[in-house]
Design a protein around this motif. Structure first.
Motif, short mmCIF file in Angstrom:
data_model
loop_
_atom_site.label_atom_id
_atom_site.label_comp_id
_atom_site.label_asym_id
_atom_site.label_seq_id
_atom_site.Cartn_x
_atom_site.Cartn_y
_atom_site.Cartn_z
N GLY A 1 0.73 -1.20 -0.04
CA GLY A 1 0.01 -0.07 0.03
C GLY A 1 1.00 1.14 -0.04
N ARG B 1 -0.77 -7.76 -4.68
CA ARG B 1 -1.82 -6.73 -5.32
C ARG B 1 -0.99 -5.76 -6.27
N PHE C 1 -9.91 2.30 -8.08
CA PHE C 1 -8.80 1.46 -7.44
C PHE C 1 -9.64 0.93 -6.06
N ASP D 1 -6.43 -4.04 -8.52
CA ASP D 1 -7.28 -3.10 -7.81
C ASP D 1 -8.56 -2.73 -8.95
N ALA E 1 -4.71 5.28 4.09
CA ALA E 1 -3.64 6.21 3.88
C ALA E 1 -4.29 6.84 2.26
N GLY E 2 -4.55 5.78 1.48
CA GLY E 2 -5.40 6.32 0.31
C GLY E 2 -6.87 6.11 0.56
N HIS F 1 2.41 3.08 -5.71
CA HIS F 1 2.18 1.80 -5.79
C HIS F 1 2.84 0.84 -6.73
N MET G 1 -11.98 7.67 -7.16
CA MET G 1 -10.80 7.67 -7.72
C MET G 1 -10.63 7.22 -9.64
C1 LIG Z 1 -5.23 2.65 -4.33
C2 LIG Z 1 -4.53 3.16 -3.21
O1 LIG Z 1 -4.41 4.17 -2.56
O2 LIG Z 1 -4.01 2.30 -2.13
P1 LIG Z 1 -3.50 2.53 -0.67
O3 LIG Z 1 -4.71 3.05 0.08
O4 LIG Z 1 -3.34 0.81 -0.27
O5 LIG Z 1 -2.38 3.13 -0.77
#
Ligand SMILES: CC(=O)OP(=O)(O)O
Ligand SMILES: Nc1ncnc2c1ncn2[C@@H]1O[C@H](COP(=O)(O)OP(=O)(O)O)[C@@H](O)[C@H]1O
Ligand SMILES: [Mg+2]
Length: 361
Positions: free
Chosen positions: A9, A53, A140, A109, A172-173, A84, A189
């Motif tokens: 991630g 992933r 995503f 994703d 975090a995302g 990523h 997204m």
């Molecule tokens: C797509 C994405 O932002 O993934 P992650 O939240 O795991 O960073």
């Protein structure tokens, strides 16, 4: 089947061992820690498959066994997911080197959103740009949505294929997805994981006119602009921290004004995306929250629920436990749930499905 799952991630690398569909071992490393893959392989080398992933799969619609040609194609997507894709490529190469006899499967994703209707997937840009249908919205957090959908079906006693949900992945995302007929029909997204809600270090959506203005008045290279938007914006940018919500909440509790304002913007933008996603449904069966923030900071989810009354959600008492649960009041017309993120279980399923397909051929 014993599957080693690797989930790089944007803030941490999560690794687990899934045996016959059940998680039996789990570890996470800070993204800056070296040797995460080597440690994972040293701990769990006796596996039948490895699943990795990849946030961006381009046109891939299902998990696929990794070979050199697939890796070369995925490498071309690097600039579309700079937080990523390089890490996923790196860990895949490393695990293939360390376990040369074990099949490796890439899970994407983007696949959950591959059937997004055109109205949600297209950008209103010159048709000469979009003619090849590559400059479009991909979406995503699909593995996370897939699991949250399955688990919500179990918790509500409903067939997942019949549920109409809004799924907010808050880690975090951050992204928000409308789910209908078992797949994503709109999501916050887009072409990259930069669009939509405000995130730990990513800006989320910003008026493109503002970016044009900045490019004209304070010229910078594309790499500098990408670094600002992907790594130096969001909670991090607004507060001067690393963007970890724990630190922002602590700063707000100490009375730091920047942190309080950042939290207001974060919450507002998340509510706005949830409202927008609901517009792609004909009814709202539930809102499901998942991701590291939903797991560890349920008070943030409660404050978001307070802003969703117009959708028929009434916040309840949100006990801080580590179980999947309904977090709205008993009389709330629409329930909201917190489902702990288990992308690892979807990764293992993906590996099993891809390898079953290969052995049938
Ligand atoms: C797509 C994405 O932002 O993934 P992650 O939240 O795991 O960073
Ligand atoms: N105890 C905790 N452990 C890990 N993350 C936590 C914890 N408490 C809160 N968090 C929040 O979860 C976020 C990470 O979410 P996660 O979904 O794991 O991120 P990602 O997969 O995007 O790297 C952190 O930014 C932090 O705000
Ligand atoms: Mg994640």
């Amino acid at each position: 089947m014993r599957v080693l799952t690797l989930n790089p991630g944007s803030s941490s690398m999560k690794v687990s061992l899934v045996d016959g569909g059940t998680g039996v071992g789990w570890a996470a490393w800070d993204m800056t820690a070296p040797g995460a893959v080597a440690h994972a392989v040293a701990r769990w080398s006796n596996v039948d498959a490895v699943a990795v992933r990849f946030v961006h799969g381009g046109s891939q619609k299902a998990p696929a066994r990794v070979d050199d040609a697939l890796l070369a194609n995925l490498e071309r997507l690097t600039s579309l997911a700079p937080n990523h894709q390089p890490l996923s490529l790196q860990v895949t190469r490393e695990v293939r080197r360390l376990l040369p006899d074990v099949p490796v499967v890439a899970c994407f994703d983007t696949a959950f959103h591959a059937r997004m209707p055109e109205a949600a997937a297209r950008y209103p840009l010159p048709r000469s740009w979009t003619a090849q249908n590559r400059l479009r919205r991909y979406g995503f957090h699909g593995l996370s949505c897939q699991y949250a959908l399955r688990r919500t079906g179990e918790l509500l006693g409903r067939d997942p294929a019949e549920l109409q949900l809004v799924c907010a992945h808050v880690g975090a995302g951050v992204s928000v997805t409308a789910i209908r007929d078992g797949h994503g029909v709109d999501t916050s997204m887009g072409f990259t994981p930069l669009e939509g809600a405000m995130m730990a270090t990513r800006s989320g959506s910003v008026d493109p006119g503002l970016l044009l203005h900045v490019m004209q008045t304070a010229p910078m290279s594309p790499a500098e602009l990408a670094d600002a938007l992907f790594h130096r914006s969001g909670l991090a940018g607004m507060t001067g921290t690393d963007g970890d919500l724990r630190r922002v909440l602590a700063a707000a509790a100490r009375g730091e004004q920047d942190a309080s304002v950042a939290l207001e913007v974060y919450r507002h933008r998340l509510c706005r995306e949830i409202g927008a996603a609901a517009m792609s449904l004909s009814r709202l069966d539930a809102v499901v929250f998942t991701g590291g923030v939903a797991e560890h900071q349920p008070s943030v989810i409660t404050s978001v629920l307070d802003g969703l009354g117009v959708l028929g959600l009434r916040a309840g008492n949100v006990p801080h436990t580590d179980v999947d649960r309904i977090v709205t009041a008993e009389d709330s017309p629409v329930p909201a749930l917190i489902v702990l993120p288990r992308e690892d279980l979807e990764l293992a399923r993906g590996a099993e499905a891809a390898l079953a397909r290969v052995s049938v051929r």
